[in-house]
Scaffold this motif. Structure first.
Motif: not given
Length: 172
Positions: A100, A124, A127-129, A131, A133-134, A138-139, A142
């Motif tokens: 990160t 945006s 980082l979610p990818l 971490w 997040e799939r 939500v993706l 956000y």
């Protein structure tokens, strides 16, 4: 053994030694950044209908300093709930934390080129990818919602305009 370990990492019952050192370092960084804000170019009174350029970073620095000053005393609050602040510090930093930091450093280093809006969007997305997040709903919400919120908050409500970066090239 635990009492000796806790005693070696505290400066009396009030301050945690490790946290106090971290708080001192962070306070020095904040002092340096505050000094840097005093070098900002002054806006003529004719154009200063909003806050001066140095005020917003200084407000953030004051808020951060307030949180930093709590750090040496955090162990007292955690002890009341039965937690030992030093117990998890023996574990190495997780690889996801290091990843990160690398991603954020790379994106922020390129922010002069990208501009503020594209930098916010890049963070945006990446980082979610990273971490894991799939979930597409939500993706997408956000990635669209967060940058839009930040840009509207600063540009429209607060009147603080971001550097356009690459978007300036597209516009011209």
């Amino acid at each position: 053994m635990k009492n000796k370990e806790n005693a070696s990492n505290s400066l009396g019952a009030l301050l945690n030694k490790s946290d106090t050192i971290i708080a001192i370092i962070l306070t020095l960084i904040i002092a340096f950044l505050w000094f840097e804000t005093t070098k900002f170019e002054k806006v003529p009174d004719l154009f200063s209908n909003n806050i001066p350029p140095e005020m917003f970073p200084q407000i953030l620095l004051i808020i951060i300093l307030g949180m930093v000053l709590i750090i040496p005393f955090e162990h007292i609050f955690l002890k009341k709930s039965g937690k030992n602040i030093d117990s998890s510090r023996k574990n190495p930093v997780e690889i996801s934390t290091i990843g990160t930091m690398i991603i954020l450093t790379a994106i922020i280093a390129s922010s002069q080129i990208l501009g503020a809006a594209l930098t916010i969007i890049a963070v945006s997305i990446s980082l979610p990818l990273y971490w894991g997040e799939r979930r597409l709903k939500v993706l997408i919400s956000y990635v669209v919602g967060f940058p839009l919120f930040v840009i509207v908050l600063f540009n429209v409500i607060l009147g603080v305009h971001f550097e356009p970066g690459l978007l300036d090239l597209i516009k011209n």
